[in-house]
Design a protein around this motif. Structure first.
Motif, mmCIF file in Angstrom:
data_model
loop_
_atom_site.group_PDB
_atom_site.id
_atom_site.type_symbol
_atom_site.label_atom_id
_atom_site.label_comp_id
_atom_site.label_asym_id
_atom_site.label_seq_id
_atom_site.Cartn_x
_atom_site.Cartn_y
_atom_site.Cartn_z
ATOM 1 N N ASP A 1 -5.539 12.842 1.862
ATOM 2 C CA ASP A 1 -6.603 14.000 1.651
ATOM 3 C C ASP A 1 -6.380 14.783 2.637
ATOM 4 O OD1 ASP A 1 -8.567 15.562 0.891
ATOM 5 O OD2 ASP A 1 -10.200 14.234 1.725
ATOM 6 N N GLY A 2 -5.214 16.017 2.538
ATOM 7 C CA GLY A 2 -4.916 16.679 3.582
ATOM 8 C C GLY A 2 -4.015 16.036 4.610
ATOM 9 N N ASN A 3 -4.694 16.216 5.695
ATOM 10 C CA ASN A 3 -3.892 15.634 6.930
ATOM 11 C C ASN A 3 -4.603 13.962 7.154
ATOM 12 O OD1 ASN A 3 -2.195 17.351 7.615
ATOM 13 N ND2 ASN A 3 -3.699 18.421 9.026
ATOM 14 N N ASP A 4 -5.405 13.494 6.398
ATOM 15 C CA ASP A 4 -5.987 12.289 6.497
ATOM 16 C C ASP A 4 -5.298 11.332 5.531
ATOM 17 O OD1 ASP A 4 -8.090 13.156 8.124
ATOM 18 O OD2 ASP A 4 -9.358 13.643 6.601
ATOM 19 N N PHE A 5 -4.873 10.154 6.136
ATOM 20 C CA PHE A 5 -4.184 9.260 5.354
ATOM 21 C C PHE A 5 -4.657 7.912 5.398
ATOM 22 C CE2 PHE A 5 -1.093 12.496 5.958
ATOM 23 C CZ PHE A 5 -0.022 12.175 4.864
ATOM 24 N N THR A 6 -4.490 7.115 4.494
ATOM 25 C CA THR A 6 -4.831 5.528 4.379
ATOM 26 C C THR A 6 -3.426 5.085 3.714
ATOM 27 O OG1 THR A 6 -7.155 5.870 3.809
ATOM 28 C CG2 THR A 6 -5.935 3.561 3.597
ATOM 29 N N TRP A 7 -2.894 4.174 4.651
ATOM 30 C CA TRP A 7 -1.339 3.574 4.514
ATOM 31 C C TRP A 7 -1.407 2.094 4.277
ATOM 32 C CZ3 TRP A 7 2.762 7.181 4.759
ATOM 33 C CH2 TRP A 7 4.153 6.568 4.629
ATOM 34 N N THR A 8 -1.354 1.540 3.207
ATOM 35 C CA THR A 8 -1.394 0.074 2.882
ATOM 36 C C THR A 8 -0.180 -0.376 2.283
ATOM 37 O OG1 THR A 8 -3.819 0.552 2.589
ATOM 38 C CG2 THR A 8 -2.830 -1.713 1.771
ATOM 39 N N GLN A 9 0.189 -1.533 2.846
ATOM 40 C CA GLN A 9 1.332 -2.305 2.283
ATOM 41 C C GLN A 9 0.981 -3.723 2.006
ATOM 42 O OE1 GLN A 9 4.223 -1.435 5.772
ATOM 43 N NE2 GLN A 9 5.499 -0.673 4.154
ATOM 44 N N SER A 10 1.369 -4.080 0.964
ATOM 45 C CA SER A 10 0.843 -5.666 0.526
ATOM 46 C C SER A 10 2.017 -6.267 -0.382
ATOM 47 C CB SER A 10 -0.389 -5.202 -0.312
ATOM 48 O OG SER A 10 -0.126 -4.648 -1.328
ATOM 49 N N ILE A 11 1.757 -7.517 -0.258
ATOM 50 C CA ILE A 11 2.434 -8.662 -1.126
ATOM 51 C C ILE A 11 1.253 -9.625 -1.456
ATOM 52 C CG2 ILE A 11 4.578 -8.270 -0.007
ATOM 53 C CD1 ILE A 11 3.889 -11.018 1.853
ATOM 54 N N PRO A 12 1.557 -10.330 -2.387
ATOM 55 C CA PRO A 12 0.711 -11.392 -2.700
ATOM 56 C C PRO A 12 0.168 -12.065 -1.369
ATOM 57 C CG PRO A 12 2.451 -11.564 -4.240
ATOM 58 C CD PRO A 12 2.772 -10.555 -3.266
ATOM 59 N N ASN A 13 -1.331 -12.099 -1.345
ATOM 60 C CA ASN A 13 -1.877 -12.847 -0.257
ATOM 61 C C ASN A 13 -1.941 -12.341 0.959
ATOM 62 O OD1 ASN A 13 -2.687 -14.907 -2.379
ATOM 63 N ND2 ASN A 13 -0.843 -15.847 -2.032
ATOM 64 N N TRP A 14 -1.357 -10.849 1.192
ATOM 65 C CA TRP A 14 -1.461 -10.335 2.371
ATOM 66 C C TRP A 14 -1.353 -8.832 2.287
ATOM 67 C CZ3 TRP A 14 2.114 -6.947 4.899
ATOM 68 C CH2 TRP A 14 2.025 -6.819 6.240
ATOM 69 N N ALA A 15 -1.989 -8.158 3.022
ATOM 70 C CA ALA A 15 -2.124 -6.809 3.075
ATOM 71 C C ALA A 15 -2.333 -6.239 4.651
ATOM 72 C CB ALA A 15 -3.461 -6.227 2.238
ATOM 73 N N TRP A 16 -1.720 -5.157 4.804
ATOM 74 C CA TRP A 16 -1.739 -4.312 6.209
ATOM 75 C C TRP A 16 -2.046 -2.941 5.927
ATOM 76 C CZ3 TRP A 16 3.164 -2.466 8.301
ATOM 77 C CH2 TRP A 16 3.150 -1.965 9.792
ATOM 78 N N SER A 17 -3.028 -2.446 6.517
ATOM 79 C CA SER A 17 -3.505 -1.084 6.422
ATOM 80 C C SER A 17 -3.819 -0.264 7.647
ATOM 81 C CB SER A 17 -4.784 -1.046 5.458
ATOM 82 O OG SER A 17 -5.186 0.125 4.976
ATOM 83 N N ASN A 18 -3.722 0.878 7.744
ATOM 84 C CA ASN A 18 -3.697 1.907 8.867
ATOM 85 C C ASN A 18 -4.358 3.220 8.160
ATOM 86 O OD1 ASN A 18 -3.085 0.777 11.461
ATOM 87 N ND2 ASN A 18 -1.170 0.505 10.419
ATOM 88 N N LYS A 19 -5.426 3.724 8.700
ATOM 89 C CA LYS A 19 -6.264 4.999 8.531
ATOM 90 C C LYS A 19 -5.604 5.855 9.667
ATOM 91 C CE LYS A 19 -9.617 3.398 5.509
ATOM 92 N NZ LYS A 19 -11.236 3.536 5.408
ATOM 93 N N PHE A 20 -5.346 7.112 9.387
ATOM 94 C CA PHE A 20 -4.852 7.853 10.532
ATOM 95 C C PHE A 20 -5.060 9.678 9.834
ATOM 96 C CE2 PHE A 20 -1.098 6.769 8.515
ATOM 97 C CZ PHE A 20 -0.275 8.011 8.378
#
Length: 125
Positions: A40-59
């Motif tokens: 959303d403009g300069n706001d990001f949510t970046w999520t990587q996932s595989i079955p049974n695992w996810a990793w997310s960062n907001k910046f």
């Protein structure tokens, strides 16, 4: 540059060497990684996932924020966007991402004499 979308990994280089450099070789998976980028403009949510695992960062581009590593360790960094490329310094590597020909290209480069460059190319789903 619009990064928003859902991407599935299709090619990667030096994956095992990168995990070994981080001490995460036990985390190796044969699953395709799905990366979801909300923007959303300069706001990001970046999520990587595989079955049974996810990793997310907001910046927000250009603002210091708290990020989390793949191991779950929290740290502060400023994510920048320059020349269409997102960049952030993680504790053990430099992360960059850009869109090339509608594909998400991510590079993680470890430092040191035996530095490893991990590259993942993901196609839009």
């Amino acid at each position: 540059m619009a990064f928003a979308g859902i991407y599935e990994s299709e090619n990667q280089e030096n994956y095992e060497e990168f995990l070994e450099a981080l001490g995460l070789l036990s985390a190796k998976t044969d699953h395709n990684v799905v990366t979801e980028v909300l923007q959303d403009g300069n706001d990001f949510t970046w999520t990587q996932s595989i079955p049974n695992w996810a990793w997310s960062n907001k910046f927000t581009i250009g603002q210091e924020c708290e990020l989390v590593t793949m191991k779950g360790d929290k740290f502060k960094a400023t994510v920048i966007l320059e020349g269409g490329k997102i960049s952030a310094q993680f504790p053990q590597y430099q992360f960059t991402a850009e869109i090339i020909d509608d594909k998400l290209v991510m590079n993680c480069i470890t430092s040191g004499e035996k530095g490893v460059t991990f590259k993942r190319i993901s196609k839009r789903m």
